[in-house]
Design a protein around this motif. Structure first.
Motif, mmCIF file in Angstrom:
data_model
loop_
_atom_site.group_PDB
_atom_site.id
_atom_site.type_symbol
_atom_site.label_atom_id
_atom_site.label_comp_id
_atom_site.label_asym_id
_atom_site.label_seq_id
_atom_site.Cartn_x
_atom_site.Cartn_y
_atom_site.Cartn_z
ATOM 1 N N UNK A 1 0.829 -1.203 0.000
ATOM 2 C CA UNK A 1 0.000 0.000 0.000
ATOM 3 C C UNK A 1 0.867 1.258 0.000
ATOM 4 N N UNK A 2 1.966 1.217 0.757
ATOM 5 C CA UNK A 2 2.876 2.362 0.778
ATOM 6 C C UNK A 2 3.537 2.546 -0.588
ATOM 7 N N UNK A 3 3.905 1.441 -1.240
ATOM 8 C CA UNK A 3 4.498 1.529 -2.580
ATOM 9 C C UNK A 3 3.516 2.165 -3.563
ATOM 10 N N UNK A 4 2.276 1.725 -3.519
ATOM 11 C CA UNK A 4 1.257 2.278 -4.405
ATOM 12 C C UNK A 4 1.052 3.768 -4.124
ATOM 13 N N UNK A 5 0.998 4.111 -2.833
ATOM 14 C CA UNK A 5 0.744 5.500 -2.450
ATOM 15 C C UNK A 5 1.902 6.419 -2.839
ATOM 16 N N UNK A 6 3.134 5.956 -2.675
ATOM 17 C CA UNK A 6 4.302 6.727 -3.121
ATOM 18 C C UNK A 6 4.228 6.931 -4.630
ATOM 19 N N UNK B 1 6.777 10.443 -13.327
ATOM 20 C CA UNK B 1 6.046 9.225 -13.677
ATOM 21 C C UNK B 1 6.929 7.970 -13.697
ATOM 22 N N UNK B 2 8.203 8.128 -13.985
ATOM 23 C CA UNK B 2 9.094 6.958 -14.023
ATOM 24 C C UNK B 2 9.332 6.384 -12.632
ATOM 25 N N UNK B 3 9.284 7.235 -11.628
ATOM 26 C CA UNK B 3 9.525 6.755 -10.253
ATOM 27 C C UNK B 3 8.352 5.905 -9.809
#
Length: 80
Positions: free
Chosen positions: A59-64, A78-80
């Motif tokens: 969830x943190x990965x998606x939110x970042x 967008x690449x990050x």
């Protein structure tokens, strides 16, 4: 005094990663980030979410990723 304070903050920042968080702690940190985000502080949310995202919290990965995609609280990347 300012240089001492800056050095102290730097040392604290370097020491923080030495404490590995448990999945439950990552979940709590993610929730703190969610509270910051919903409170209108996306940069604060990024601060909370980065550690759990680096440790694999999905969830943190998606939110970042959302923050970087939209440019909320961070420069758009967008690449990050």
């Amino acid at each position: 005094m300012k240089s001492f304070l800056a050095a102290f903050v730097l040392v604290l920042g370097l020491a923080a990663p030495l404490h590995a968080q448990t999945p439950a702690e990552d979940a709590q940190t993610y929730e703190a980030g969610l509270k910051a985000y919903l409170g209108g502080d996306p940069a604060g949310a990024w601060f909370f979410w980065l550690g759990p995202a680096e440790r694999g919290h999905r969830e943190a990965q998606f939110s970042i990723g959302h923050l970087y995609r939209t440019g909320e609280g961070v420069p758009p990347d967008p690449a990050a």
